[in-house]
Design a protein around this motif. Structure first.
Motif, short mmCIF file in Angstrom:
data_model
loop_
_atom_site.label_atom_id
_atom_site.label_comp_id
_atom_site.label_asym_id
_atom_site.label_seq_id
_atom_site.Cartn_x
_atom_site.Cartn_y
_atom_site.Cartn_z
N LEU A 31 0.88 -1.16 0.00
CA LEU A 31 0.00 0.00 0.00
C LEU A 31 0.91 1.21 0.00
O LEU A 31 1.57 1.49 0.98
N GLY A 32 1.01 1.90 -1.12
CA GLY A 32 1.97 2.96 -1.27
C GLY A 32 1.75 4.08 -0.27
O GLY A 32 0.63 4.38 0.12
N ASP A 33 2.83 4.74 0.13
CA ASP A 33 2.73 5.83 1.08
C ASP A 33 2.21 7.10 0.43
O ASP A 33 1.61 7.92 1.08
N HIS A 34 2.46 7.25 -0.85
CA HIS A 34 1.90 8.40 -1.56
C HIS A 34 1.79 8.03 -3.03
O HIS A 34 2.47 7.16 -3.53
N ARG A 35 0.89 8.68 -3.72
CA ARG A 35 0.68 8.41 -5.13
C ARG A 35 0.66 9.74 -5.88
O ARG A 35 0.18 10.75 -5.36
N THR A 36 1.17 9.71 -7.10
CA THR A 36 1.12 10.89 -7.92
C THR A 36 -0.29 11.08 -8.46
O THR A 36 -1.13 10.17 -8.42
N PHE A 38 -1.12 11.30 -11.49
CA PHE A 38 -1.30 10.40 -12.63
C PHE A 38 -1.69 9.01 -12.18
O PHE A 38 -2.58 8.37 -12.77
N GLU A 39 -1.03 8.50 -11.12
CA GLU A 39 -1.37 7.16 -10.61
C GLU A 39 -2.80 7.12 -10.11
O GLU A 39 -3.52 6.14 -10.34
N VAL A 40 -3.23 8.17 -9.38
CA VAL A 40 -4.61 8.23 -8.90
C VAL A 40 -5.57 8.26 -10.08
O VAL A 40 -6.61 7.58 -10.07
N PHE A 41 -5.22 9.01 -11.11
CA PHE A 41 -6.07 9.09 -12.29
C PHE A 41 -6.20 7.72 -12.97
O PHE A 41 -7.30 7.32 -13.38
N VAL A 42 -5.08 7.00 -13.08
CA VAL A 42 -5.11 5.68 -13.72
C VAL A 42 -5.96 4.70 -12.90
O VAL A 42 -6.74 3.92 -13.46
#
Length: 281
Positions: A31-36, A38-42
């Motif tokens: 479970l990543g600590d933060h997401r960009t 773009f990653e959230v959009f994908v």
């Protein structure tokens, strides 16, 4: 000593660059600590494609609702039926929390005891293996005969299912403590209780939290299964009820609620691991 004790234990990485991996018997959860952005959009885009594609395919092929409802029908059933389902959600959560609390407490105490007294481990281990390999749902009818159709049989089944998971993982964590630190503490006159509370528990915390996570998920599955086997309340009972009436939108709405509960349990214990066991990073 490092080679003997250096089996990799779970990591709850608190660093931005870390992936937050949690290892359990070779498996990994992340479970990543933060997401960009773009990653959230994908992630959102993939969810929209899956849900929208399922909606269109079921509609295009005219799949009957009693076979497989459309996502929109499931969402509508969840919204309209939720006031009726909420009392059953509370009953399921009550049975889960009480049963898991009892099982986890006993499992943790047993893990501490068998770590300190190897003879007790030799006596207890066969019975723990028996509990791990026996499906607790098979015992629910017997428990109902003894305790009736209340919550007690399901709470006992949850405790029996979750306790061994907590015990096994906690005991593994206690054994992986660096012996040099224990020897150093003894040289300064630390008592057995001080060594356990100041060294063993903090250093075993990653494995303890993983045990709590696995035990709670096992407990949720056992709770729902026990409610399906016997009982007039709870989400498991509603699954049986809606399945018998072939009300599939309501049936899948309960599946969605259970999935949300399971994900919430995982996220909670992962957050707990980052808070209490981030030193492993």
């Amino acid at each position: 000593m490092d080679k003997a004790l250096g089996d990799k234990i779970p990591e709850f990485n608190k660093k931005p660059g870390g992936g937050g991996n949690v290892g359990l018997s070779g498996a990994s959860f992340s479970l990543g600590d933060h997401r960009t952005k773009f990653e959230v959009f994908v992630i959102i885009l993939v969810a929209v494609i899956i849900i929208g594609g399922a909606e269109w395919l079921i509609y295009a092929f005219k799949v009957p609702q009693y076979v497989l409802p459309r996502p929109s029908q499931i969402a509508y059933a969840l919204v309209t039926e939720f006031p009726n389902l909420w009392p059953h959600v509370k009953i399921t959560l009550f049975e889960l929390f009480v049963g898991f609390g009892i099982g986890a407490s006993i499992g943790f105490v047993l893990a501490a005891v068998i770590t300190q007294f190897p003879f007790v481990e030799k006596v207890v281990t066969p019975y723990i293996l028996l509990l791990v390999t026996t499906p607790m749902l098979a015992l629910v009818p017997l428990l109902i005969l003894r305790f009736g159709f209340g919550s007690e049989p399901r709470i006992i089944a949850v405790a029996l299912a979750s306790g061994p998971m907590v015990m096994i993982n906690s005991a593994t964590g206690f054994r992986r403590v660096d012996l040099a630190k224990i020897a150093l503490a003894k040289s300064f006159g630390a008592s057995t209780l001080q060594i356990f509370t100041k060294i063993r528990i903090p250093m075993a915390m990653p494995m303890i939290i993983v045990g709590l996570m696995v035990g709670s998920i096992f407990g949720l599955l056992t709770t729902v299964g026990a409610e399906m086997v016997g009982g007039a309340e709870g989400l498991g009972n509603r699954l049986t009820y809606y399945s018998a009436l072939i009300r599939m939108p309501q049936f899948f709405a309960i599946i969605l609620i259970l999935a949300i509960l399971g994900i919430s349990i995982y996220v909670f214990f992962f957050w707990l691991g980052k808070k209490w066991a981030s030193w492993e990073a």
